[in-house]
Write a protein that holds these residues in place. Sequence first.
Motif, PDB file in Angstrom:
ATOM      1  N   GLY A  15       0.788  -1.219   0.000  1.00  0.00           N
ATOM      2  CA  GLY A  15       0.000   0.000   0.000  1.00  0.00           C
ATOM      3  C   GLY A  15       0.819   1.267   0.000  1.00  0.00           C
ATOM      4  N   VAL A  16       2.139   1.151  -0.219  1.00  0.00           N
ATOM      5  CA  VAL A  16       2.995   2.335  -0.243  1.00  0.00           C
ATOM      6  C   VAL A  16       2.892   2.985  -1.612  1.00  0.00           C
ATOM      7  N   ALA A  17       2.610   4.256  -1.647  1.00  0.00           N
ATOM      8  CA  ALA A  17       2.409   4.933  -2.932  1.00  0.00           C
ATOM      9  C   ALA A  17       3.711   5.049  -3.687  1.00  0.00           C
ATOM     10  N   LEU A  18       3.625   4.894  -5.032  1.00  0.00           N
ATOM     11  CA  LEU A  18       4.765   5.104  -5.918  1.00  0.00           C
ATOM     12  C   LEU A  18       4.528   6.415  -6.659  1.00  0.00           C
ATOM     13  N   ASN A  19       5.005   7.503  -6.088  1.00  0.00           N
ATOM     14  CA  ASN A  19       4.771   8.822  -6.671  1.00  0.00           C
ATOM     15  C   ASN A  19       5.837   9.120  -7.708  1.00  0.00           C
ATOM     16  N   ALA A  20       5.805   8.418  -8.828  1.00  0.00           N
ATOM     17  CA  ALA A  20       6.785   8.624  -9.893  1.00  0.00           C
ATOM     18  C   ALA A  20       6.370   9.811 -10.736  1.00  0.00           C
ATOM     19  N   ASP A  21       7.322  10.693 -11.050  1.00  0.00           N
ATOM     20  CA  ASP A  21       6.997  11.844 -11.883  1.00  0.00           C
ATOM     21  C   ASP A  21       7.047  11.456 -13.355  1.00  0.00           C
ATOM     22  N   ALA A  22       6.706  12.411 -14.210  1.00  0.00           N
ATOM     23  CA  ALA A  22       6.616  12.114 -15.638  1.00  0.00           C
ATOM     24  C   ALA A  22       7.959  11.733 -16.220  1.00  0.00           C
ATOM     25  N   ARG A  23       9.033  12.366 -15.746  1.00  0.00           N
ATOM     26  CA  ARG A  23      10.357  12.041 -16.275  1.00  0.00           C
ATOM     27  C   ARG A  23      10.736  10.621 -15.940  1.00  0.00           C
ATOM     28  N   PHE A  24      10.452  10.199 -14.724  1.00  0.00           N
ATOM     29  CA  PHE A  24      10.760   8.827 -14.349  1.00  0.00           C
ATOM     30  C   PHE A  24       9.946   7.842 -15.184  1.00  0.00           C
ATOM     31  N   ARG A  25       8.655   8.181 -15.419  1.00  0.00           N
ATOM     32  CA  ARG A  25       7.817   7.305 -16.221  1.00  0.00           C
ATOM     33  C   ARG A  25       8.379   7.139 -17.623  1.00  0.00           C
ATOM     34  N   HIS A  26       8.916   8.239 -18.165  1.00  0.00           N
ATOM     35  CA  HIS A  26       9.467   8.166 -19.516  1.00  0.00           C
ATOM     36  C   HIS A  26      10.712   7.281 -19.545  1.00  0.00           C
ATOM     37  N   VAL A  27      11.617   7.498 -18.578  1.00  0.00           N
ATOM     38  CA  VAL A  27      12.840   6.691 -18.510  1.00  0.00           C
ATOM     39  C   VAL A  27      12.490   5.220 -18.293  1.00  0.00           C
ATOM     40  N   PHE A  28      11.522   4.979 -17.421  1.00  0.00           N
ATOM     41  CA  PHE A  28      11.126   3.608 -17.125  1.00  0.00           C
ATOM     42  C   PHE A  28      10.584   2.910 -18.369  1.00  0.00           C
ATOM     43  N   ALA A  29       9.761   3.645 -19.126  1.00  0.00           N
ATOM     44  CA  ALA A  29       9.113   3.023 -20.278  1.00  0.00           C
ATOM     45  C   ALA A  29      10.020   2.923 -21.490  1.00  0.00           C
ATOM     46  N   GLU A  30      10.856   3.952 -21.691  1.00  0.00           N
ATOM     47  CA  GLU A  30      11.618   4.031 -22.933  1.00  0.00           C
ATOM     48  C   GLU A  30      13.099   3.722 -22.778  1.00  0.00           C
ATOM     49  N   GLY A  31      13.558   3.427 -21.558  1.00  0.00           N
ATOM     50  CA  GLY A  31      14.981   3.168 -21.365  1.00  0.00           C
ATOM     51  C   GLY A  31      15.451   1.952 -22.147  1.00  0.00           C
ATOM     52  N   PHE A  32      16.726   1.946 -22.498  1.00  0.00           N
ATOM     53  CA  PHE A  32      17.273   0.840 -23.283  1.00  0.00           C
ATOM     54  C   PHE A  32      17.484  -0.403 -22.430  1.00  0.00           C
ATOM     55  N   ASP A  33      17.764  -0.232 -21.139  1.00  0.00           N
ATOM     56  CA  ASP A  33      18.081  -1.362 -20.273  1.00  0.00           C
ATOM     57  C   ASP A  33      16.827  -1.886 -19.574  1.00  0.00           C
ATOM     58  N   PRO A  34      16.831  -3.172 -19.234  1.00  0.00           N
ATOM     59  CA  PRO A  34      15.721  -3.733 -18.458  1.00  0.00           C
ATOM     60  C   PRO A  34      15.647  -3.087 -17.075  1.00  0.00           C
ATOM     61  N   ILE A  35      14.449  -2.721 -16.641  1.00  0.00           N
ATOM     62  CA  ILE A  35      14.236  -2.100 -15.338  1.00  0.00           C
ATOM     63  C   ILE A  35      13.107  -2.827 -14.627  1.00  0.00           C
ATOM     64  N   LEU A  36      13.345  -3.178 -13.363  1.00  0.00           N
ATOM     65  CA  LEU A  36      12.326  -3.798 -12.527  1.00  0.00           C
ATOM     66  C   LEU A  36      12.139  -2.970 -11.264  1.00  0.00           C
ATOM     67  N   LEU A  37      10.908  -2.963 -10.752  1.00  0.00           N
ATOM     68  CA  LEU A  37      10.607  -2.330  -9.468  1.00  0.00           C
ATOM     69  C   LEU A  37      10.184  -3.420  -8.500  1.00  0.00           C
ATOM     70  N   THR A  38      10.714  -3.346  -7.268  1.00  0.00           N
ATOM     71  CA  THR A  38      10.366  -4.338  -6.251  1.00  0.00           C
ATOM     72  C   THR A  38      10.044  -3.643  -4.936  1.00  0.00           C
ATOM     73  N   ASP A  39       9.383  -4.376  -4.049  1.00  0.00           N
ATOM     74  CA  ASP A  39       9.242  -3.861  -2.697  1.00  0.00           C
ATOM     75  C   ASP A  39      10.496  -4.226  -1.912  1.00  0.00           C
ATOM     76  N   TYR A  40      10.508  -3.898  -0.626  1.00  0.00           N
ATOM     77  CA  TYR A  40      11.726  -4.099   0.163  1.00  0.00           C
ATOM     78  C   TYR A  40      12.056  -5.572   0.363  1.00  0.00           C
ATOM     79  N   ARG A  41      11.074  -6.462   0.145  1.00  0.00           N
ATOM     80  CA  ARG A  41      11.333  -7.896   0.276  1.00  0.00           C
ATOM     81  C   ARG A  41      11.841  -8.506  -1.030  1.00  0.00           C
ATOM     82  N   GLY A  42      11.815  -7.717  -2.091  1.00  0.00           N
ATOM     83  CA  GLY A  42      12.268  -8.219  -3.376  1.00  0.00           C
ATOM     84  C   GLY A  42      11.159  -8.679  -4.286  1.00  0.00           C
ATOM     85  N   ARG A  43       9.880  -8.553  -3.863  1.00  0.00           N
ATOM     86  CA  ARG A  43       8.767  -8.958  -4.718  1.00  0.00           C
ATOM     87  C   ARG A  43       8.617  -7.961  -5.871  1.00  0.00           C
ATOM     88  N   ILE A  44       8.495  -8.478  -7.079  1.00  0.00           N
ATOM     89  CA  ILE A  44       8.438  -7.623  -8.257  1.00  0.00           C
ATOM     90  C   ILE A  44       7.076  -6.946  -8.342  1.00  0.00           C
TER      91      ILE A  44
END
Length: 368
Positions: A15-44
Motif C-alpha cells: 500500500g505504499v504509494a509510488l509517486n513517480a513523476d513524468a520524467r521517471f515514467r518516460h525513462v522507465f518506459a523508454e529506457g534501453f536497459d531492463p528495469i524492474l521495481l520491487t518492494d523491500y522484500r524483493g517482490r516484483i
Amino acid sequence: MSSETAPLPHLDHTGVALNADARFRHVFAEGFDPILLTDYRGRILDGNRQALNFFGIDRRSFPQINIRDLHHPAEPLPDVNKLTGPGSMSFQSRVVAGRIHEGRPRQVTLNVEVRARRLTPGREGTWQWIYHDISSRVELDALREDLIAMLLHDLQSPLGNVISTLELLRMQVDGAQPDEMMLSLLDIASRSSGQLQRLIASLMDINRLEAGQPVGRQSAVPLAQLVAEAYDIEEPSFTRRGVGLESRVPAALPDLFVEPAVISRVLLNLFDNALKYSADGETITVDAHTIGDGMVLVAVSDRGAGIPREFREVIFDKFRRVKSDGSSKGLGLGLAFCRLAVEAHGGRIWVDDAPGGGARFNLTLPQA
C-alpha cells in the motif's frame, strides 16, 4: 507475452504509494536497459518492456516472482536494505533468463551489471533494479585472458633457449682470454633475460591466482634466505645506484611456510619498487617479527617521498602506478602480483609511512 508497458502502479503490495513523476515514467518506459521495481522484500511490482523481453517473463506473473528468483543460485544478492535513505549500489551478477530456441523454451545464464536504487526512503520502501547485459564483454575478457596465458606459456621455451645460450657463451668467454667488453655485454644480456623470465612468471602467477587457484608447494624456508636471493638478483641495481640494503631480520625468527619462488619474487618486486623511489646513496631496510596467530610481519622500507594516502589502495591494482617527478617506470604489475601472492598465502599487504620518512610496505606471511 504482452509487449506493451503498463503504467506504473500507484500502490505496491504493502500500500505504499509510488509517486513517480513524468520524467521517471518516460525513462522507465523508454529506457534501453531492463528495469524492474520491487518492494523491500524483493517482490516484483512492475517492469518495463525491455525487462519482460530480457528475462522472458510475463507481467501477470509478477506477484509470484521475487527478484532473487531471476538470479543464478550461486550469485546471492547483496543486502540492499543496509542502505539508509535514498541511495544506490552497483554490482555484477548472473541471471537466468528465458529464451526461445528452435521453437522450444530454454533457460540461459547471462552476465549482468546491476544498479539497485532505493526510490522511497524507509525500510518498507521501493527499489529500482537496472540490468545491463555484459555477457559479450565477459566472454571477450575470458578470450583475452586465454590468449595472454597461451602467449606467456609459448614465450617460456624460446626465452629458456636464449638464457641457456648466454650461459654457454659465458663459459666459452671465461675459458679463453678475458674480454671485459664481451663479459659486460653478456652480463647485460643475462640480467635482461632473467628480468623478462621473472616478468613472464609473475604474469602467469597473476592469471593463476586471479582464477582462484592455490599457491604451489609450500615449504619451511628462512626469511633471511629469501631476502638474500632477491638481493643477489637486484644487486647490480643496488650497486649502480649506491643504495644499500640493511636486513634486520632476527636470527631467531621462525621459518616462513610459503612457496619460496613466489615470495622471493614478492621481495624482489618490493626491492625494485623501493629502488625506483630512493635517492642515490640511500638505504633500504628489511624488518621482521612475529605478530601472533602464526604469522610473521615483514616490512620493506625506503627513504623516498612516500606514497600519498589517496594512492595507498589503488597501487595494488593492475596497471596502476604512482608517478614521481613526472615519470614512472614499469607496467604497474609488480605490486598487483605482490598482493595476490601474499593473499594467496593467507596474509595481507599494505603500505604506510616509514619511520623518518619514505614508504614502508608491510606484509604478513604464515610461519612454519
